[in-house]
Design an enzyme around this catalytic site. Sequence first.
Site, PDB file in Angstrom:
ATOM      1  N   SER A  63      -2.984  -7.726   3.160  1.00 34.63           N
ATOM      2  CA  SER A  63      -3.164  -7.582   4.610  1.00 34.63           C
ATOM      3  C   SER A  63      -3.623  -8.914   5.208  1.00 34.63           C
ATOM      4  O   SER A  63      -3.209  -9.288   6.305  1.00 34.63           O
ATOM      5  CB  SER A  63      -4.204  -6.506   4.919  1.00 34.63           C
ATOM      6  OG  SER A  63      -3.808  -5.271   4.391  1.00 34.63           O
ATOM      7  N   LYS A  76     -16.168  -7.416   6.497  1.00 35.29           N
ATOM      8  CA  LYS A  76     -15.172  -8.220   7.213  1.00 35.29           C
ATOM      9  C   LYS A  76     -14.985  -7.613   8.612  1.00 35.29           C
ATOM     10  O   LYS A  76     -15.051  -6.400   8.776  1.00 35.29           O
ATOM     11  CB  LYS A  76     -13.812  -8.163   6.504  1.00 35.29           C
ATOM     12  CG  LYS A  76     -13.842  -8.403   5.029  1.00 35.29           C
ATOM     13  CD  LYS A  76     -12.484  -8.015   4.402  1.00 35.29           C
ATOM     14  CE  LYS A  76     -12.591  -7.656   2.943  1.00 35.29           C
ATOM     15  NZ  LYS A  76     -11.410  -6.964   2.413  1.00 35.29           N
ATOM     16  N   ARG A  85      -2.346  -6.170  -8.246  1.00 39.07           N
ATOM     17  CA  ARG A  85      -1.216  -7.060  -7.967  1.00 39.07           C
ATOM     18  C   ARG A  85      -1.073  -8.115  -9.050  1.00 39.07           C
ATOM     19  O   ARG A  85      -0.006  -8.331  -9.587  1.00 39.07           O
ATOM     20  CB  ARG A  85      -1.415  -7.768  -6.621  1.00 39.07           C
ATOM     21  CG  ARG A  85      -1.215  -6.863  -5.431  1.00 39.07           C
ATOM     22  CD  ARG A  85      -1.693  -7.499  -4.176  1.00 39.07           C
ATOM     23  NE  ARG A  85      -3.111  -7.841  -4.300  1.00 39.07           N
ATOM     24  CZ  ARG A  85      -3.877  -8.223  -3.315  1.00 39.07           C
ATOM     25  NH1 ARG A  85      -3.384  -8.356  -2.102  1.00 39.07           N
ATOM     26  NH2 ARG A  85      -5.160  -8.493  -3.499  1.00 39.07           N
ATOM     27  N   HIS A 102       0.845  -1.209   0.000  1.00 34.04           N
ATOM     28  CA  HIS A 102       0.000   0.000   0.000  1.00 34.04           C
ATOM     29  C   HIS A 102       0.876   1.253   0.000  1.00 34.04           C
ATOM     30  O   HIS A 102       0.614   2.202  -0.743  1.00 34.04           O
ATOM     31  CB  HIS A 102      -0.868   0.064   1.267  1.00 34.04           C
ATOM     32  CG  HIS A 102      -1.903  -1.016   1.397  1.00 34.04           C
ATOM     33  ND1 HIS A 102      -2.062  -1.755   2.538  1.00 34.04           N
ATOM     34  CD2 HIS A 102      -2.854  -1.450   0.534  1.00 34.04           C
ATOM     35  CE1 HIS A 102      -3.068  -2.606   2.390  1.00 34.04           C
ATOM     36  NE2 HIS A 102      -3.568  -2.446   1.166  1.00 34.04           N
TER      37      HIS A 102
HETATM   38  O1  PNS Z   1      -8.925  -2.764   0.509  1.00 36.88           O
HETATM   39  P1  PNS Z   1     -10.239  -3.273  -0.017  1.00 36.88           P
HETATM   40  O2  PNS Z   1     -11.014  -3.959   1.087  1.00 36.88           O
HETATM   41  O3  PNS Z   1     -10.077  -4.136  -1.244  1.00 36.88           O
HETATM   42  O4  PNS Z   1     -11.069  -1.962  -0.461  1.00 36.88           O
HETATM   43  C1  PNS Z   1     -12.378  -2.088  -0.962  1.00 36.88           C
HETATM   44  C2  PNS Z   1     -13.075  -0.710  -1.063  1.00 36.88           C
HETATM   45  C3  PNS Z   1     -13.016   0.028   0.262  1.00 36.88           C
HETATM   46  C4  PNS Z   1     -12.409   0.117  -2.118  1.00 36.88           C
HETATM   47  C5  PNS Z   1     -14.545  -0.990  -1.485  1.00 36.88           C
HETATM   48  O5  PNS Z   1     -15.097  -1.981  -0.658  1.00 36.88           O
HETATM   49  C6  PNS Z   1     -15.447   0.247  -1.415  1.00 36.88           C
HETATM   50  O6  PNS Z   1     -15.298   1.157  -2.181  1.00 36.88           O
HETATM   51  N1  PNS Z   1     -16.394   0.252  -0.454  1.00 36.88           N
HETATM   52  C7  PNS Z   1     -17.282   1.363  -0.214  1.00 36.88           C
HETATM   53  C8  PNS Z   1     -18.715   1.025  -0.612  1.00 36.88           C
HETATM   54  C9  PNS Z   1     -18.920   1.224  -2.096  1.00 36.88           C
HETATM   55  O7  PNS Z   1     -18.776   2.296  -2.637  1.00 36.88           O
HETATM   56  N2  PNS Z   1     -19.284   0.109  -2.776  1.00 36.88           N
HETATM   57  C10 PNS Z   1     -19.502   0.095  -4.204  1.00 36.88           C
HETATM   58  C11 PNS Z   1     -18.188  -0.118  -4.946  1.00 36.88           C
HETATM   59  S1  PNS Z   1     -18.537  -0.810  -6.497  1.00 36.88           S
END
Ligand code: PNS
Length: 167
Positions: free
Chosen positions: A128, A41, A90, A17
């Site tokens: 993570s 989660k 990745r 990150h």
């Molecule tokens: O590090 P992660 O868990 O892969 O990040 C995922 C994240 C936070 C980018 C995604 O879950 C997110 O944007 N969540 C907010 C809710 C949202 O906007 N959902 C629609 C996305 S298509």
Amino acid sequence: MATAVYPGSFDPVTLGHLDIIERTAKMMDHVIIGVLQNNSKTPLFSVEERVNMLRSVTSHLDNVEVMSFDGLLVDFVHQNHANVIVRGLRAITDFEYELQMAQTNRVIAGDIDTIFLTTNLKYSYLSSSIVKEIAGYGGDIDAFLHPMVAERTREKFRERMTAGKHQ
Ligand code: PNS
């Protein structure tokens, strides 16, 4: 002014990150790291702990700030007058999920673009979740995390072990 949001769970922030954050900070005027508050989660670290760790490991970057968010990512991007979402890619296994998110976000907010940075090869295997799994079994996590984050992660697992013994 180009403002990018780099969103994620960051539970905890890894060197992968951090590499994306440093490279984004060079390309953009302003970078906002958005730490997702309400994730399905169950996180190891509270959102405050994740934000504080990120603030600490990015303190050398003047144009980076860290905030938490709840709700839709595109709303957070709009609220902060940003126009770009940055995500790290990745491997091909990330692609389907990332493409789905980027395309969905673009349908609900056509003024926001997602750009992808390929992660440094050194960290292309890193997540993570893997780090937490290793730490949970008492393995060495120093190669994956900033020293302060590694120490906090070990502490968390020590606290959990102690709490478990008293149940
Ligand atoms: O590090 P992660 O868990 O892969 O990040 C995922 C994240 C936070 C980018 C995604 O879950 C997110 O944007 N969540 C907010 C809710 C949202 O906007 N959902 C629609 C996305 S298509």
